[in-house]
Write an enzyme that holds these catalytic residues in place. Sequence first.
Site, short mmCIF file in Angstrom:
data_model
loop_
_atom_site.label_atom_id
_atom_site.label_comp_id
_atom_site.label_asym_id
_atom_site.label_seq_id
_atom_site.Cartn_x
_atom_site.Cartn_y
_atom_site.Cartn_z
N ARG A 86 -19.01 -37.50 -47.93
CA ARG A 86 -18.30 -36.39 -48.76
C ARG A 86 -19.13 -35.07 -48.85
O ARG A 86 -20.27 -34.93 -48.96
CB ARG A 86 -18.27 -37.22 -50.24
CG ARG A 86 -18.10 -36.35 -51.44
CD ARG A 86 -16.43 -36.21 -51.58
NE ARG A 86 -16.08 -35.50 -52.61
CZ ARG A 86 -15.66 -35.80 -53.89
NH1 ARG A 86 -15.71 -36.93 -54.41
NH2 ARG A 86 -15.31 -34.72 -54.66
N ARG A 95 -11.76 -34.10 -48.78
CA ARG A 95 -12.88 -35.10 -49.00
C ARG A 95 -12.73 -36.30 -48.15
O ARG A 95 -11.42 -36.76 -48.29
CB ARG A 95 -13.17 -35.46 -50.48
CG ARG A 95 -12.03 -35.98 -51.04
CD ARG A 95 -12.32 -35.95 -52.57
NE ARG A 95 -11.54 -34.70 -52.97
CZ ARG A 95 -11.29 -34.11 -54.14
NH1 ARG A 95 -11.01 -34.95 -55.06
NH2 ARG A 95 -10.28 -32.87 -54.27
N ASP A 98 -13.08 -40.23 -52.20
CA ASP A 98 -13.65 -39.89 -53.73
C ASP A 98 -13.31 -41.07 -54.49
O ASP A 98 -12.42 -41.68 -54.23
CB ASP A 98 -12.36 -38.79 -54.20
CG ASP A 98 -12.72 -38.36 -55.30
OD1 ASP A 98 -13.77 -38.32 -55.91
OD2 ASP A 98 -11.68 -37.95 -56.03
N ASP A 100 -13.56 -42.51 -58.27
CA ASP A 100 -13.73 -42.17 -59.52
C ASP A 100 -13.61 -43.58 -60.57
O ASP A 100 -12.68 -44.13 -60.42
CB ASP A 100 -12.41 -41.09 -59.92
CG ASP A 100 -12.73 -39.94 -59.32
OD1 ASP A 100 -13.77 -39.41 -59.35
OD2 ASP A 100 -11.68 -39.15 -59.24
#
Length: 177
Positions: A86, A95, A98, A100
């Site tokens: 990343r 990217r 990712d 989250d």
Amino acid sequence: MVCHTDIVFLGLGSNVGDKKANLQEALRHLVEAGQRVIQSSSLYQTEPVDFIRQDWFLNLVIRLETGLSPLALLDLCQEIETALGRDRTLPKGPRTIDLDILFYGDSIISEPGLQIPHPRLHLRRFVLVPLSEMTPDWVHPVLGQSVADLLIQCPDQAEVVPWVESLGPIAYNGKSE
């Protein structure tokens, strides 16, 4: 001794290189780090938002059990992102991966570098569509609305299209299914 575990929803996305392989590799890292993947949404090809001059993403949401604290889980997610290349030089830019934290049970956390529930999840179709597929009745602990209702009210009009391929076998409890 029984270890306390929490139910967590993570959003995963990739728009660089072999997107599907990047998602598979991130899941492998999570499982190898002791996280128990319980469920995965379908894959979705999603239009970029905010920084739109980039490739479309491949996104999914997973439900997992973790014994990690929210901050330790954030650290693990960031370690996986770094391990998979990343690049954070362009905010909201392309990217390889990712990860989250969307929800950590019904916890509400506001610390430097960590906001749970994710502060923009209710504004992002690429999160709400796969999340609604998995758990439409889950109630956002701050907004007090179900994921399905948040999706209906979402102002984001970016495209979220089911991807024709599946992710393939996912290791649940260390076993592929």
